[in-house]
Design a protein around this motif. Structure first.
Motif, PDB file in Angstrom:
ATOM      1  N   LYS A  29       0.842  -1.197   0.000  1.00  0.00           N
ATOM      2  CA  LYS A  29       0.000   0.000   0.000  1.00  0.00           C
ATOM      3  C   LYS A  29       0.886   1.259   0.000  1.00  0.00           C
ATOM      4  O   LYS A  29       0.677   2.191  -0.780  1.00  0.00           O
ATOM      5  CB  LYS A  29      -0.905  -0.012   1.251  1.00  0.00           C
ATOM      6  N   ASP A  30       1.901   1.252   0.873  1.00  0.00           N
ATOM      7  CA  ASP A  30       2.795   2.415   0.940  1.00  0.00           C
ATOM      8  C   ASP A  30       3.581   2.583  -0.352  1.00  0.00           C
ATOM      9  O   ASP A  30       3.688   3.682  -0.885  1.00  0.00           O
ATOM     10  CB  ASP A  30       3.767   2.270   2.126  1.00  0.00           C
ATOM     11  N   ALA A  31       4.103   1.450  -0.850  1.00  0.00           N
ATOM     12  CA  ALA A  31       4.946   1.529  -2.053  1.00  0.00           C
ATOM     13  C   ALA A  31       4.144   2.020  -3.255  1.00  0.00           C
ATOM     14  O   ALA A  31       4.675   2.687  -4.132  1.00  0.00           O
ATOM     15  CB  ALA A  31       5.550   0.166  -2.344  1.00  0.00           C
ATOM     16  N   ASN A  52       1.700   4.053  -3.024  1.00  0.00           N
ATOM     17  CA  ASN A  52       1.113   5.356  -2.660  1.00  0.00           C
ATOM     18  C   ASN A  52      -0.404   5.332  -2.554  1.00  0.00           C
ATOM     19  O   ASN A  52      -1.087   6.230  -3.046  1.00  0.00           O
ATOM     20  CB  ASN A  52       1.506   6.423  -3.697  1.00  0.00           C
ATOM     21  N   LEU A  53      -0.922   4.302  -1.944  1.00  0.00           N
ATOM     22  CA  LEU A  53      -2.374   4.200  -1.802  1.00  0.00           C
ATOM     23  C   LEU A  53      -2.782   4.643  -0.405  1.00  0.00           C
ATOM     24  O   LEU A  53      -1.997   4.543   0.537  1.00  0.00           O
ATOM     25  CB  LEU A  53      -2.831   2.755  -2.049  1.00  0.00           C
ATOM     26  N   LYS A  54      -4.005   5.120  -0.287  1.00  0.00           N
ATOM     27  CA  LYS A  54      -4.464   5.627   1.012  1.00  0.00           C
ATOM     28  C   LYS A  54      -5.003   4.511   1.888  1.00  0.00           C
ATOM     29  O   LYS A  54      -4.825   4.504   3.096  1.00  0.00           O
ATOM     30  CB  LYS A  54      -5.572   6.663   0.786  1.00  0.00           C
TER      31      LYS A  54
END
Ligand code: FSO
Ligand code: SF4
Length: 539
Positions: free
Chosen positions: A460-462, A464-466
């Motif tokens: 999710k971080d990689a 760029n998701l909320k």
């Protein structure tokens, strides 16, 4: 008896005469009385704020003993009940607690017969709660607590603890006596999920601190020509002690079912006699144990009532129990004494081969994250379009063939994330790879679902998701016993939505509770492979 705690509850309603698992009426009712007595103990602990090391070990262990396929021995359960009552009475005495106590905290006995008679009474039975929604939520919480208790017990054996988790269990068990409000019970269920996350994290820390981070490993499925010992269940500490004590004995050690992932840990690789994995998921043991020829050590669930043909070769330890099975002695320093098992093995024939080849696993969070660049590249290039979490448990029912079919029919640009014994439905299929990334990534045991969550959060971080639900991940999870309930509550607490849970929804969920879970979290159950692929956005 009235038991509906596992996925195989008779007619997806409840076992009322004998358990499909083989648990008889008296053991089932005694397990209910143990839970009842733990609530009473928790009540006095909550009132007095008393806490000590003995309580910290006893409560999770007693909860563990009531999980499906752990303990079938009435004498063991009676001993747990006596201990719960005696701890409770000591605290009452210490704090001069006498009046206005609920029956859970005040019932008493003189003989074992009194205990059995009380266990068989309606007072203790789950159905005493007439409101189906309240009963459903209370049991959902209770089963989540059983799962947390099991995982805590493993972590504690490795010297890791988090007393807040046990304090929560105490608060929750005590509240189960008094709470009548559906909304409050729902909140408590969600809070159970929070502590389920904490305990999964704790166990991950315990396992990886002691045994290293799982790494990509090929595990042999064949047999060698020396006698063997088969070890099953989830307890890595037992495996460590068995490997150490048997290293020069001329026997080999094989894993069964949920012990398979032990091969992925660097620590165990130094043992040359750690031969491989034998067989498949737990429910096949009645055939596989017979063919193994050597002794079998059950460290946790799932034990199936053993057949007479191999019963004398099955040993139990920890919370596991079955009348007539030999128990591994514990030495004064707390270590297990496996000498009898090792001597037994030496007299046995080598195992009969079941299959050949190997399987590949070890994709827990550390290993997957070290491959993150490669995985992300494949995702961005459209080569991996979707991850499908197919984790959880296996079981006997024919309906579970669905999971093999589902895995085989998945499009080639999908990757399965798995853990727990659910994987045995497809891990031996040749599903191929995507640019060298296997299409089935096995993180480990059911508790390693924590790894899958870590992977999801990192993705999710990689990307760029909320929100975790914006990930290209679908959840098609199979459940069987109460550790899976703890894992489910953990996923809900983390905000995971649209899980398909099967092969059936739990019998202990009332229609209204199912409705709320569907509305709030999008939980549903399996239909057909084709339809579910569409629903999950896979095709
Ligand atoms: Fe399976 Fe049994 Fe690990 Fe369970 S062997 S069913 S969820 O005990 O604990 O996955
Ligand atoms: Fe039935 Fe499952 Fe309970 Fe066993 S644990 S008695 S199979 S519901």
């Amino acid at each position: 008896m009235f038991c509906f705690q596992c996925q195989e509850a008779a007619n997806n309603f409840a076992c009322t005469k004998i358990g499909i698992c083989g648990k008889d009426e008296i053991v089932s009712d005694l397990q209910d009385l143990l839970i009842y007595s733990l609530k009473g103990l928790a009540y006095v602990l909550n009132k007095t704020n008393y806490f000590d090391e003995e309580i910290e070990k006893f409560i999770p262990s007693a909860l563990f003993a009531t999980i499906t396929n752990v303990n079938f021995d009435k004498d063991d359960i009676i001993n747990y009940i006596k201990k719960a009552v005696s701890l409770r009475e000591d605290i009452k005495e210490k704090f001069k607690l006498k009046d206005n106590l609920p029956k859970e905290a005040s019932w008493s006995y003189k003989t074992d017969k009194d205990i059995i008679d009380f266990a068989l009474s309606d007072e203790v039975r789950i159905t005493k709660e007439k409101n189906e929604d309240i009963r459903s939520l209370k049991e959902l919480i209770t089963y989540g607590l059983k799962g947390i208790g099991a995982y805590y017990t493993h972590a504690k054996r490795l010297g890791f603890e988090n007393k807040e988790i046990i304090k929560f269990i105490i608060k929750a068990l005590s509240n189960l006596i008094t709470l009548k409000d559906v909304n409050k019970l729902f909140e408590l269920a969600m809070e159970t999920g929070k502590y389920a996350v904490n305990v999964l994290e704790l166990l991950d820390k315990a396992n990886t601190s002691r045994y290293g981070h799982p790494e990509i490993t090929k595990v042999s499925l064949g047999v060698r020509n020396r006698p063997g010992i088969l070890i099953s269940g989830h307890d890595l500490k037992d495996l460590e002690e068995l490997l150490e004590q048997s290293k020069d004995a001329g026997v080999d050690i094989y894993t069964h079912c949920e012990m398979l992932p032990a091969h992925y840990y660097p620590f165990f690789k130094k043992y040359k006699h750690f031969a491989g994995n034998y067989g498949g998921a737990w429910h096949k043991q009645t055939v596989e144990f017979e063919k193994f020829n050597g002794p079998i050590v059950m460290t946790t669930n799932c034990l199936v009532p053993p057949k007479d043909t191999y019963k004398d070769r099955v040993y139990v330890t920890n919370e596991v129990g079955f009348p007539g099975l030999k128990r591994i002695p514990v030495k004064p320093d707390g270590k297990k004494d496996f000498s009898q098992v090792i001597e037994h093995a030496k007299k046995c024939k080598p195992p009969m081969p079941l299959e050949d080849g190997e399987i590949i696993g070890g994709f827990a969070h550390n290993q997957v994250l070290s491959l993150a660049d490669k995985i992300l590249e494949a995702v961005k290039a459209g080569k991996i379009r979707k991850f499908v979490v197919m984790a959880g448990c296996d079981g006997r029912h024919k309906t579970r063939e669905y999971y093999t079919e589902f895995a085989k029919k998945l499009p080639k640009d999908t990757v399965i994330l798995t853990c727990g014994c659910a994987k045995f439905r497809f891990i031996k299929e040749k599903l191929g790879d995507i640019d060298g990334i296997p299409r089935v990534l096995d993180a480990g045991q059911c508790n390693d679902s924590y790894s899958l969550v870590r992977v999801a959060l990192a993705l999710k971080d990689a990307l760029n998701l909320k929100d975790i639900n914006d990930l290209p991940i679908a959840y098609n999870i199979s459940w069987y016993e109460q550790k899976a309930v703890a894992v489910l509550l953990a996923l809900l607490y983390l905000g995971v939505k649209n899980i398909i849970l099967g092969p059936t929804l739990p019998a202990f969920l009332s229609e209204n509770v199912k409705k709320v879970l569907a509305e709030k979290f999008g939980i549903s159950t399996i239909t057909t492979v084709e339809e579910d692929m569409k629903r999950l956005g896979i095709v």
